[in-house]
Motif scaffolding. Structure first.
Motif, PDB file in Angstrom:
ATOM      1  N   LEU A  74       0.841  -1.203   0.000  1.00  0.00           N
ATOM      2  CA  LEU A  74       0.000   0.000   0.000  1.00  0.00           C
ATOM      3  C   LEU A  74       0.879   1.256   0.000  1.00  0.00           C
ATOM      4  N   ASN A  75       1.951   1.246   0.785  1.00  0.00           N
ATOM      5  CA  ASN A  75       2.865   2.393   0.801  1.00  0.00           C
ATOM      6  C   ASN A  75       3.430   2.677  -0.596  1.00  0.00           C
ATOM      7  N   LYS A  76       3.757   1.611  -1.329  1.00  0.00           N
ATOM      8  CA  LYS A  76       4.286   1.777  -2.701  1.00  0.00           C
ATOM      9  C   LYS A  76       3.223   2.367  -3.616  1.00  0.00           C
ATOM     10  N   ILE A  77       1.980   1.912  -3.423  1.00  0.00           N
ATOM     11  CA  ILE A  77       0.873   2.427  -4.241  1.00  0.00           C
ATOM     12  C   ILE A  77       0.682   3.918  -3.953  1.00  0.00           C
ATOM     13  N   LEU A  78       0.727   4.275  -2.655  1.00  0.00           N
ATOM     14  CA  LEU A  78       0.592   5.687  -2.268  1.00  0.00           C
ATOM     15  C   LEU A  78       1.712   6.518  -2.906  1.00  0.00           C
ATOM     16  N   GLU A  79       2.916   5.987  -2.822  1.00  0.00           N
ATOM     17  CA  GLU A  79       4.083   6.678  -3.381  1.00  0.00           C
ATOM     18  C   GLU A  79       3.906   6.922  -4.877  1.00  0.00           C
ATOM     19  N   ALA A  80       3.415   5.893  -5.577  1.00  0.00           N
ATOM     20  CA  ALA A  80       3.206   6.011  -7.028  1.00  0.00           C
ATOM     21  C   ALA A  80       2.172   7.091  -7.336  1.00  0.00           C
ATOM     22  N   CYS A  81       1.263   7.322  -6.389  1.00  0.00           N
ATOM     23  CA  CYS A  81       0.236   8.364  -6.543  1.00  0.00           C
ATOM     24  C   CYS A  81       0.706   9.701  -5.990  1.00  0.00           C
ATOM     25  N   LYS A  82       1.967   9.743  -5.572  1.00  0.00           N
ATOM     26  CA  LYS A  82       2.545  10.950  -4.963  1.00  0.00           C
ATOM     27  C   LYS A  82       1.753  11.383  -3.722  1.00  0.00           C
ATOM     28  N   LEU A  83       1.243  10.397  -3.010  1.00  0.00           N
ATOM     29  CA  LEU A  83       0.530  10.661  -1.755  1.00  0.00           C
ATOM     30  C   LEU A  83       1.429  10.248  -0.602  1.00  0.00           C
ATOM     31  N   ARG A  84       1.347  10.986   0.498  1.00  0.00           N
ATOM     32  CA  ARG A  84       2.082  10.597   1.693  1.00  0.00           C
ATOM     33  C   ARG A  84       1.112   9.971   2.676  1.00  0.00           C
ATOM     34  N   ARG A  85       1.601   8.922   3.374  1.00  0.00           N
ATOM     35  CA  ARG A  85       0.763   8.200   4.332  1.00  0.00           C
ATOM     36  C   ARG A  85       0.143   9.157   5.352  1.00  0.00           C
ATOM     37  N   GLU A  86       0.881  10.188   5.720  1.00  0.00           N
ATOM     38  CA  GLU A  86       0.400  11.107   6.754  1.00  0.00           C
ATOM     39  C   GLU A  86      -0.627  12.115   6.212  1.00  0.00           C
ATOM     40  N   ASP A  87      -0.780  12.179   4.891  1.00  0.00           N
ATOM     41  CA  ASP A  87      -1.743  13.116   4.307  1.00  0.00           C
ATOM     42  C   ASP A  87      -3.095  12.482   4.019  1.00  0.00           C
ATOM     43  N   VAL A  88      -3.161  11.145   4.063  1.00  0.00           N
ATOM     44  CA  VAL A  88      -4.438  10.458   3.882  1.00  0.00           C
ATOM     45  C   VAL A  88      -4.843   9.887   5.242  1.00  0.00           C
ATOM     46  N   TYR A  89      -5.995   9.242   5.312  1.00  0.00           N
ATOM     47  CA  TYR A  89      -6.369   8.556   6.552  1.00  0.00           C
ATOM     48  C   TYR A  89      -6.619   7.094   6.203  1.00  0.00           C
ATOM     49  N   ILE A  90      -6.022   6.191   6.967  1.00  0.00           N
ATOM     50  CA  ILE A  90      -6.108   4.754   6.698  1.00  0.00           C
ATOM     51  C   ILE A  90      -6.851   4.088   7.845  1.00  0.00           C
ATOM     52  N   LEU A  91      -7.892   3.331   7.507  1.00  0.00           N
ATOM     53  CA  LEU A  91      -8.697   2.687   8.544  1.00  0.00           C
ATOM     54  C   LEU A  91      -9.263   1.373   8.025  1.00  0.00           C
ATOM     55  N   ASN A  92      -9.825   0.597   8.903  1.00  0.00           N
ATOM     56  CA  ASN A  92     -10.378  -0.708   8.550  1.00  0.00           C
ATOM     57  C   ASN A  92     -11.854  -0.804   8.935  1.00  0.00           C
ATOM     58  N   VAL A  93     -12.548  -1.754   8.297  1.00  0.00           N
ATOM     59  CA  VAL A  93     -13.936  -2.057   8.671  1.00  0.00           C
ATOM     60  C   VAL A  93     -13.984  -2.553  10.121  1.00  0.00           C
ATOM     61  N   LEU A  94     -13.095  -3.495  10.460  1.00  0.00           N
ATOM     62  CA  LEU A  94     -13.020  -4.002  11.838  1.00  0.00           C
ATOM     63  C   LEU A  94     -11.817  -3.403  12.545  1.00  0.00           C
ATOM     64  N   LYS A  95     -11.993  -3.071  13.797  1.00  0.00           N
ATOM     65  CA  LYS A  95     -10.888  -2.503  14.580  1.00  0.00           C
ATOM     66  C   LYS A  95     -10.118  -3.581  15.348  1.00  0.00           C
ATOM     67  N   CYS A  96     -10.622  -4.810  15.325  1.00  0.00           N
ATOM     68  CA  CYS A  96      -9.948  -5.924  16.001  1.00  0.00           C
ATOM     69  C   CYS A  96      -9.510  -6.970  14.989  1.00  0.00           C
ATOM     70  N   ARG A  97      -8.436  -7.676  15.307  1.00  0.00           N
ATOM     71  CA  ARG A  97      -7.968  -8.753  14.436  1.00  0.00           C
ATOM     72  C   ARG A  97      -8.837  -9.998  14.616  1.00  0.00           C
ATOM     73  N   PRO A  98      -9.440 -10.499  13.519  1.00  0.00           N
ATOM     74  CA  PRO A  98     -10.148 -11.776  13.631  1.00  0.00           C
ATOM     75  C   PRO A  98      -9.120 -12.901  13.796  1.00  0.00           C
ATOM     76  N   PRO A  99      -9.389 -13.870  14.672  1.00  0.00           N
ATOM     77  CA  PRO A  99      -8.441 -14.959  14.902  1.00  0.00           C
ATOM     78  C   PRO A  99      -8.067 -15.655  13.594  1.00  0.00           C
ATOM     79  N   GLY A 100      -6.773 -15.859  13.396  1.00  0.00           N
ATOM     80  CA  GLY A 100      -6.319 -16.523  12.176  1.00  0.00           C
ATOM     81  C   GLY A 100      -6.598 -15.731  10.907  1.00  0.00           C
ATOM     82  N   ASN A 101      -6.900 -14.453  11.058  1.00  0.00           N
ATOM     83  CA  ASN A 101      -7.216 -13.579   9.915  1.00  0.00           C
ATOM     84  C   ASN A 101      -8.434 -14.050   9.118  1.00  0.00           C
ATOM     85  N   ARG A 102      -9.355 -14.761   9.776  1.00  0.00           N
ATOM     86  CA  ARG A 102     -10.584 -15.121   9.064  1.00  0.00           C
ATOM     87  C   ARG A 102     -11.337 -13.855   8.681  1.00  0.00           C
TER      88      ARG A 102
END
Ligand code: URA
Length: 196
Positions: A74-102
């Motif tokens: 994702l960082n490489k994709i951002l870089e290719a778009c000339k975006l900095r990680r600190e200038d966008v906001y990155i978040l997930n649907v779930l805030k907790c890790r599902p066991p075994g990444n299910r």
């Protein structure tokens, strides 16, 4: 008067929400197995949010989204778009890790949806980029495949939404990177800072 007691800036409200999330036990299994919650990272006033699925092992350890192998891509994709990680906001649907990444269970996504909606209300992005089918289907409340959702601009409560493949999928299927690059070019054109 803008004394500290009256400070209701989105940044501060986000910090209070993050505290609430850190104490959440709505999903008993996730609360029992997580190391910590992973709220989100970036500029609380970002024009663009990247929405992933759920923390993996690295994110659960570090408390930040997209810091593992998928995050490096994702960082490489951002870089290719000339975006900095600190200038966008990155978040997930779930805030907790599902066991075994299910995959998130429907009930878990529903439990966490109030937090996602609140985050988006506070950040008020102009664009959301959904990474992968779980994020896209959850946000847009659809069962369409990512292959059919990508490549066009959708709407969520007045926010423009572009969907693309999840970086973890791209690691397994590098040939799909071509399509993700098309999606990113679409997104950057919409943002007004084209990269092609
Ligand atoms: N995959 C996701 O969907 N989110 C993360 O934060 C890490 C990996």
């Amino acid at each position: 008067p803008s004394d500290a007691a009256n400070d209701v800036s989105p940044a501060k409200t986000l910090r209070i929400l993050a505290q609430e999330v850190a104490e959440c036990t709505r999903c008993h299994e996730l609360a029992a197995t997580r190391t910590q919650t992973v709220f989100g990272v970036g500029d609380p006033q970002a024009r663009l949010c990247f929405l992933g699925e759920a923390p993996g092992a690295d994110e659960d350890k570090q408390g930040e989204p997209f810091v593992g192998r998928a995050g490096q891509l994702l960082n490489k994709i951002l870089e290719a778009c000339k975006l900095r990680r600190e200038d966008v906001y990155i978040l997930n649907v779930l805030k907790c890790r599902p066991p075994g990444n299910r995959n998130p269970l429907p009930e878990e996504s529903l439990n966490c949806r109030r937090y996602l909606n609140r985050q988006l209300q506070l950040i008020q992005p102009e664009f959301i980029c959904c990474l992968g089918s779980v994020a896209a289907q959850n946000l847009l409340e659809t069962t369409e495949t990512i292959g059919r959702l990508r490549g066009k601009v959708h709407q969520f409560r007045g926010v423009k939404v572009v969907c693309t493949y999840h970086p973890a999928y791209l690691l397994r299927n590098p040939s799909a990177k071509k399509q993700t690059w098309e999606d990113m070019k679409l997104l950057m054109r919409e943002l007004g800072t084209p990269v092609d």
